[in-house]
Design a protein around this motif. Structure first.
Motif, short mmCIF file in Angstrom:
data_model
loop_
_atom_site.label_atom_id
_atom_site.label_comp_id
_atom_site.label_asym_id
_atom_site.label_seq_id
_atom_site.Cartn_x
_atom_site.Cartn_y
_atom_site.Cartn_z
N ILE A 6 -13.15 -2.66 95.80
CA ILE A 6 -12.93 -2.57 97.18
C ILE A 6 -11.88 -3.83 97.36
N GLY A 7 -12.28 -5.02 96.80
CA GLY A 7 -11.20 -6.04 97.07
C GLY A 7 -9.92 -5.83 96.30
N VAL A 8 -9.64 -5.33 95.30
CA VAL A 8 -8.46 -4.78 94.93
C VAL A 8 -7.54 -3.89 95.58
N ILE A 9 -8.38 -2.91 96.16
CA ILE A 9 -7.61 -1.74 96.97
C ILE A 9 -7.24 -2.40 98.24
N GLY A 10 -7.89 -3.53 98.83
CA GLY A 10 -7.52 -4.06 100.14
C GLY A 10 -6.23 -4.54 100.01
N VAL A 11 -5.74 -5.29 98.79
CA VAL A 11 -4.48 -5.75 98.64
C VAL A 11 -3.35 -4.98 98.93
N PRO A 12 -3.27 -3.73 98.31
CA PRO A 12 -1.95 -2.90 98.77
C PRO A 12 -2.03 -2.50 100.27
N LEU A 13 -3.14 -2.25 100.42
CA LEU A 13 -3.40 -1.90 102.11
C LEU A 13 -2.81 -2.87 103.01
N ALA A 14 -2.72 -4.04 102.66
CA ALA A 14 -2.25 -5.15 103.63
C ALA A 14 -0.78 -5.19 103.95
N PHE A 15 -0.04 -4.18 103.33
CA PHE A 15 1.44 -4.12 103.38
C PHE A 15 1.53 -3.00 104.39
N ILE A 62 -1.49 -2.05 110.59
CA ILE A 62 -2.93 -2.14 110.60
C ILE A 62 -3.07 -2.80 109.07
N GLY A 63 -2.27 -3.22 108.46
CA GLY A 63 -2.54 -3.80 107.15
C GLY A 63 -3.48 -5.22 107.23
N ALA A 64 -3.45 -5.80 108.29
CA ALA A 64 -4.44 -7.20 107.89
C ALA A 64 -5.59 -6.46 108.53
N LEU A 65 -5.60 -5.68 109.40
CA LEU A 65 -7.19 -5.08 109.67
C LEU A 65 -7.63 -4.66 108.43
N LEU A 66 -7.22 -3.85 107.76
CA LEU A 66 -7.51 -3.17 106.57
C LEU A 66 -7.86 -4.04 105.57
N LEU A 67 -7.17 -4.94 105.28
CA LEU A 67 -7.34 -5.98 104.32
C LEU A 67 -8.55 -6.87 104.69
N MET A 68 -8.80 -7.16 106.06
CA MET A 68 -10.07 -7.92 106.30
C MET A 68 -11.23 -6.96 106.09
#
Length: 117
Positions: A20-29, A33-39
């Protein structure tokens, strides 16, 4: 037959937390909404990580040490978020990395103990 069912289930949750942590990194871009998805991924990963180690500690006491280091890392990360001083932030980040290494060591050490090797 699984000799330590809680440990096995707990370590699966820890593994899921890392994914889940690894998936959050590309979602941040993703714009907007990237920051919300990463958080969201970061919070979910943290919950799964603590939950997994807590569950694993039901089968073997050695996982409790890993749980203590996990909570210490979480505290260092939270405090680091609110610190503006770069030197203190660097020390807290380093301490968090040491805690992560200790968690990995104790999990691997208990896995070897549980499997009988």
């Amino acid at each position: 037959m699984v000799k330590y069912p809680n440990a096995a289930s707990g370590i699966k949750k820890v593994f899921l937390a890392k994914i889940i942590g690894v998936i959050g990194v590309p979602l941040a871009f993703i714009p907007g909404i990237g920051a919300l998805l990463l958080m969201t991924c970061t919070v979910a990963a943290t919950i799964f990580n603590v939950w997994g180690i807590l569950e694993a500690s039901k089968d073997h006491n050695g996982y409790q040490t890993a749980l203590v280091f996990t909570v210490a890392d979480l505290i260092f990360s939270i405090v680091d978020t609110f610190i503006d001083n770069t030197a203190i932030s660097s020390v807290l980040s380093f301490a968090g990395n040491v805690m992560n290494i200790a968690v990995l060591y104790y999990i691997c050490n208990q896995q070897a103990t549980c499997s009988g090797t």
